[in-house]
Write a protein that holds these residues in place. Structure first.
Motif, short mmCIF file in Angstrom:
data_model
loop_
_atom_site.label_atom_id
_atom_site.label_comp_id
_atom_site.label_asym_id
_atom_site.label_seq_id
_atom_site.Cartn_x
_atom_site.Cartn_y
_atom_site.Cartn_z
N LEU A 39 -16.79 52.37 5.02
CA LEU A 39 -17.06 53.51 4.13
C LEU A 39 -16.28 54.74 4.60
N ILE A 40 -16.22 54.95 5.90
CA ILE A 40 -15.47 56.08 6.45
C ILE A 40 -13.99 55.95 6.09
N TYR A 41 -13.43 54.74 6.24
CA TYR A 41 -12.02 54.52 5.88
C TYR A 41 -11.79 54.87 4.42
N ALA A 42 -12.66 54.37 3.55
CA ALA A 42 -12.49 54.58 2.11
C ALA A 42 -12.59 56.05 1.75
N LEU A 43 -13.59 56.72 2.28
CA LEU A 43 -13.79 58.14 1.98
C LEU A 43 -12.59 58.97 2.45
N CYS A 44 -12.11 58.69 3.66
CA CYS A 44 -10.99 59.46 4.20
C CYS A 44 -9.70 59.19 3.42
#
Length: 420
Positions: A39-44
């Protein structure tokens, strides 16, 4: 269009702070960490695109802070390229996922928060709602109730409080970040709801049984007291909340048959053992001294660029597996249990120096601007508490994104002079 982009960046920060810590994926090999990292990868990734289109060098008003960030990124890249395991350094170890990609995401979170975040009181509602859910779940776990089926790793844990964060130590570090904000909201508003939230969070903190988090919270609370005395404001509310905290501590200690006092006393006994050159010192601080001593030796062997992000298990177990089996048991040590030693191990002493300089520049800038923006106070206390507990703890994808977002918001508040 500008209004839409502002909303995108604020939504990004709220998701990082309020949604990421809640993510849990039952019936998978990894319940607590992998999905959070994805989720962090996608958001960033998706938020970086509009950020780059709107990029403006004026974002970086305190150039010293951002120069150190870019130097830090360069060093991280070098340590990844020359890693003992490049693949693991890029993507991170299973159950940790703090490789180069994740570390870069943390820095992206900081840069966007420090340049684009716009405060709104409703954000506090989202924050406290998320923290309340996490705390209630943790307390339910203490009494044996789990909302989801317990994974194999935690199946033997009894009265462990880890909630959606995945570990009592990590939950403690998360609560260290949130508690100063809820306390500050109460002393500023005297609203009963803020008091109840503070009581809930503090109760959960005690139940984690995490000494490093207790020490971190104690420091953050002391800073709140110092700032309040200095400004001669909110002292009555602060004294009241201190009495409440003291009462909760006594009640839980009584309920747990003085377990809190015994746990607190172990801090002193471990410190004494650690100062003595004996076998006892190896077991001090949940065997942290054992790990720290050997980590320092590893750092001496590769002091410039380290061994690569998130490769601790490979190098440590290769060199000290016999010691681990003899003194601790048949387990794998995959972190230094000290965030600063971890950075020096992974990316070298220059990386640690750069990281510390970055923190010093950000904190000094915030202290200089406290009188111009009082919202700096609770964030400064939160971050200080987190940095103290980091001396005994590790960075994880459940909590570190919140820390980096808070740090970015602190820098943004240091530039914005509109709150008094």
């Amino acid at each position: 269009m500008k209004q839409l982009s502002k909303k995108i960046f604020n939504i990004f920060i709220i998701c990082i702070i309020c949604i990421v810590p809640l993510i849990i994926t039952p019936n998978r090999l990894d319940y607590y960490y992998q999905a959070k990292s994805y989720l962090i990868y996608a958001l960033c990734l998706f938020t970086s695109i509009p950020f780059l289109f709107e990029f403006n060098k004026d974002y970086f008003s305190n150039k010293a802070i951002y120069y150190t960030i870019f130097v830090y990124i360069f060093i991280l890249a070098l340590s990844t390229i020359f890693s003992v395991n490049i693949s693991q350094s890029i993507f991170g170890k299973i159950y940790r996922y703090e490789g180069f990609l994740t570390l870069i995401c943390y820095l992206i979170i900081f840069i966007i928060a420090s340049s684009k975040y716009i405060f709104s009181k409703v954000h506090l509602v989202y924050l406290f709602l998320s923290a309340t859910v996490i705390s209630i779940y943790g307390i339910l776990q203490y009494f044996g109730y789990n909302i989801v089926k317990v994974d194999p790793i935690r199946s033997k844990w009894v009265k462990y409080v880890y909630s959606t964060i995945g570990n009592p130590n990590f939950l403690g570090s998360y609560l260290v970040l949130i508690l100063p904000i809820s306390i500050y909201c109460f002393i500023k508003s005297n609203k009963i709801l803020n008091l109840l939230i503070t009581c809930l969070l503090y109760t959960t903190l005690l139940l984690t049984n995490t000494r490093s988090a207790w020490i971190g919270f104690a420091l953050s609370f002391l800073l709140l007291v110092i700032f309040s005395i200095k400004n001669k404001k909110d002292l009555k509310s602060l004294i009241f909340i201190l009495l409440i905290i003291f009462s909760i501590t006594l009640l839980i200690n009584s309920y747990k048959n003085n377990a809190l006092i015994k746990r607190f006393d172990s801090i002193v006994s471990d410190a004494k053992n650690a100062s003595i050159d004996s076998t006892k010192s190896e077991y001090s601080g949940s065997t942290r001294i054992f790990i720290w001593k050997r980590t320092l030796k590893l750092i001496q062997n590769s002091p410039i660029i380290g061994y690569g992000p998130d490769t601790f298990d490979i190098v440590f177990m290769k060199n000290y597996k016999k010691d681990v089996n003899r003194l601790i048991g048949n387990i794998i040590i995959d972190k230094a249990h000290n965030e600063y030693l971890q950075i020096a191990y992974a990316s070298g002493i220059p990386a640690l120096i750069t990281y510390l300089l970055f923190l010093i520049f950000a904190i000094i800038d915030a202290i200089k601007n406290i009188n111009k923006n009082i919202l700096i106070i609770p964030l400064l206390c939160s971050i200080s508490g987190y940095l103290i507990q980091s001396f005994f703890n590790i960075s994880v994808v459940s909590v570190a994104p919140v820390f980096w977002a808070f740090l970015g918001i602190l820098c943004k508040f240091s530039k914005v002079k509109e709150f008094h």
